[in-house]
Scaffold this motif. Structure first.
Motif, mmCIF file in Angstrom:
data_model
loop_
_atom_site.group_PDB
_atom_site.id
_atom_site.type_symbol
_atom_site.label_atom_id
_atom_site.label_comp_id
_atom_site.label_asym_id
_atom_site.label_seq_id
_atom_site.Cartn_x
_atom_site.Cartn_y
_atom_site.Cartn_z
ATOM 1 N N GLU A 1 -2.671 -3.631 -10.879
ATOM 2 C CA GLU A 1 -3.056 -2.291 -10.426
ATOM 3 C C GLU A 1 -4.508 -2.066 -10.843
ATOM 4 O O GLU A 1 -4.802 -1.903 -12.036
ATOM 5 C CB GLU A 1 -2.163 -1.224 -11.056
ATOM 6 N N ALA B 1 1.643 7.355 -9.442
ATOM 7 C CA ALA B 1 0.589 7.049 -10.411
ATOM 8 C C ALA B 1 0.303 8.257 -11.297
ATOM 9 O O ALA B 1 0.095 8.115 -12.511
ATOM 10 C CB ALA B 1 -0.681 6.625 -9.675
ATOM 11 N N TRP C 1 -6.712 0.344 -10.806
ATOM 12 C CA TRP C 1 -7.089 1.543 -11.559
ATOM 13 C C TRP C 1 -6.571 1.480 -12.983
ATOM 14 O O TRP C 1 -7.228 1.970 -13.920
ATOM 15 C CB TRP C 1 -6.604 2.799 -10.842
ATOM 16 N N LEU D 1 1.835 -2.835 -16.100
ATOM 17 C CA LEU D 1 1.428 -4.058 -15.423
ATOM 18 C C LEU D 1 2.440 -5.188 -15.519
ATOM 19 O O LEU D 1 2.369 -6.146 -14.747
ATOM 20 C CB LEU D 1 0.078 -4.542 -15.988
ATOM 21 N N THR E 1 6.482 -3.617 -12.156
ATOM 22 C CA THR E 1 6.918 -4.211 -10.899
ATOM 23 C C THR E 1 8.247 -3.645 -10.426
ATOM 24 O O THR E 1 8.452 -3.416 -9.231
ATOM 25 C CB THR E 1 7.051 -5.739 -11.060
ATOM 26 N N THR F 1 2.309 -7.084 -12.301
ATOM 27 C CA THR F 1 1.720 -6.374 -11.169
ATOM 28 C C THR F 1 0.255 -6.082 -11.450
ATOM 29 O O THR F 1 -0.100 -5.707 -12.564
ATOM 30 C CB THR F 1 2.469 -5.046 -10.927
ATOM 31 N N PRO G 1 -0.192 -7.537 -6.181
ATOM 32 C CA PRO G 1 -0.167 -6.082 -5.965
ATOM 33 C C PRO G 1 1.159 -5.684 -5.324
ATOM 34 O O PRO G 1 1.579 -6.274 -4.328
ATOM 35 C CB PRO G 1 -1.343 -5.848 -5.015
ATOM 36 N N GLU H 1 3.038 6.990 -3.525
ATOM 37 C CA GLU H 1 2.335 6.130 -4.485
ATOM 38 C C GLU H 1 1.380 6.914 -5.366
ATOM 39 O O GLU H 1 1.253 6.640 -6.561
ATOM 40 C CB GLU H 1 1.585 5.034 -3.732
ATOM 41 N N HIS I 1 3.941 -2.139 -4.789
ATOM 42 C CA HIS I 1 4.647 -0.902 -5.062
ATOM 43 C C HIS I 1 5.977 -1.049 -4.351
ATOM 44 O O HIS I 1 6.081 -0.872 -3.138
ATOM 45 C CB HIS I 1 3.882 0.314 -4.527
#
Length: 327
Positions: A33, A178, A35, A82, A87, A31, A9, A174, A11
Motif C-alpha cells: 500500500e 483506509a 500511502w 501490510l 491482505t 500487501t 497490491p 476503499e 483490496h
C-alpha cells in the motif's frame, strides 16, 4: 493460483479474492500500500533525524524510546496493514479484529513510549518550543486530549462501527477503509498518550484517575466482544457470504473468533497497562519520598546554621565562654 505473490497490491472483495489463508501465506501474503509505506518511512525517518541531531550536539536520547517508536510503533502498524492481516482484513472478520487491536491499542502505546513530542521540543530553539507548547495548551488540544472525552471516544467508536451500518461501508469503500485505519491510530493516541504521560500534555491526571479510566474502559470492550460472539445475525453478512469461501473458518465461527479477540485481547492489553501504571505510581512515590527527605534535610541544615549564627551573634566580641566567666 498456488500462492499470493509478495508485495501484490490488493483490496480483497468478492470479485477479487485471495487464495485460502494457510500458515505459509500468513507469513508471505504481504500487501503493498503506497500511502502506508510512505507514511511509515516518513514517521521513522523524521524520528531518527531528530535523534541524530541530538547525538551530533552531544545530547543523549534513550535507545529504548527509539526502539519503541521505530520498531514497536511503526513495526506494529506495518504488520497490521501490510502483512497477511492487511491482505485478508476484508475477507475474515477475525483478521480485521486483530488489525483493530494492533492499530488502536498496541501501536499507540508503543508510540507513546517513544515520547515524540519531547524529542521535538529538545530539537527546537526557544521560539520553536514556545510555539509547540502554545499549541499543546490551546483549547482544541485541551479538548481533544481531555482524558474523559478520549475515554468516551475509545468506548463509543467500536460500538458505532460494528453495531451500525458503518462497518459494511468500510469493507466496500476503499477510501473509507483506509480512513478507518487512520481513525483507529488517532483514537488510540488521544486515549493512551495523556494516560501514559511520557510527553507534555495539557492535562496530567494523577495515577489513581488514570487507572480508573482504564477500569471504566475494560468492561465496555469485553461486553462488545460478548455481543459480537452472541449475535444471532452476522455482522456485514452480505459482504462475507458473497465470498462463498470453502475454506475455514465459516462466517459464524469467524465472527465468534472476532468477538473473542475483542474480549480477550482488549482485556489483556488493558491489564498490562494497569500493571505499568502501578509500577509508574510506585516509582513516582519513591522519587517524591526521596525529594521530601532531601527537602527536610536541607531545612534542618539551614535551621542549624541559623541557630548557630544567632548564638554567635549574641556573644560580645572577645567575651569568654560562660563557664570561664563564672570561674
Amino acid at each position: 493460483m498456488a500462492s499470493l505473490p509478495l508485495l501484490l497490491p490488493l483490496h480483497a472483495d468478492p470479485g477479487n479474492q485471495p487464495p485460502p489463508l494457510t500458515p505459509e501465506r500468513l507469513l508471505t501474503a504481504w500487501t503493498f500500500e503506497p500511502w502506508v509505506v510512505a507514511a511509515l518511512v516518513l514517521m521513522v525517518g523524521l524520528y531518527l533525524w531528530g535523534v541524530r541531531r541530538l547525538a551530533v550536539r552531544g545530547d543523549h536520547w534513550p535507545p529504548g524510546r527509539t526502539l519503541a517508536w521505530c520498531v514497536g510503533g511503526a513495526g506494529t502498524m506495518a504488520i497490521a496493514l501490510l502483512s497477511a492481516l492487511g491482505t485478508y482484513d476484508t475477507v475474515l472478520f477475525s483478521v480485521h479484529m486483530v488489525q483493530h487491536i494492533l492499530l488502536s491499542m498496541v501501536a499507540p502505546v508503543l508510540m507513546a513510549v517513544g515520547a515524540p513530542i519531547t524529542l521535538l521540543l529538545r530539537n527546537l530553539g526557544a521560539l520553536g518550543r514556545r510555539r509547540v507548547v502554545a499549541v499543546l495548551h490551546s483549547w482544541p488540544a485541551k479538548v481533544l486530549t481531555w482524558p474523559p472525552l478520549a475515554t468516551a471516544l475509545m468506548i463509543a467508536n467500536p460500538y458505532l462501527l460494528y453495531m451500525t451500518g458503518l462497518y459494511p461501508l468500510t469493507l466496500s469503500n476503499e477510501w473509507l477503509h483506509a480512513w478507518i485505519h487512520v481513525h483507529f491510530v488517532i483514537t488510540g493516541c488521544l486515549y493512551f498518550w495523556p494516560l501514559l504521560g511520557l510527553d507534555p500534555m495539557p492535562t496530567r491526571l494523577p495515577y489513581y484517575l488514570r487507572m480508573l479510566l482504564i477500569f471504566i474502559t475494560l468492561p465496555f470492550h469485553a461486553f462488545l466482544g460478548v455481543i459480537i460472539m452472541g449475535s444471532p445475525e452476522l455482522i456485514a453478512e452480505d459482504w462475507y457470504l458473497a465470498f462463498n469461501r470453502a475454506w475455514p473458518p465459516s462466517p459464524v465461527e469467524d465472527q465468534n473468533l472476532a468477538g473473542g479477540i475483542m474480549w480477550g485481547a482488549g482485556d489483556l492489553i488493558s491489564l498490562v497497562i494497569l500493571a505499568v501504571f502501578f509500577v509508574q505510581w510506585f516509582q513516582h512515590s519513591q522519587r517524591e519520598a526521596a525529594r521530601i527527605d532531601r527537602q527536610l534535610d536541607r531545612e534542618e541544615r539551614l535551621a542549624a546554621r541559623a541557630a548557630a549564627s544567632g548564638y554567635d551573634a549574641g556573644k560580645t566580641p572577645g567575651q569568654p565562654p560562660a563557664d570561664e566567666e563564672h570561674a
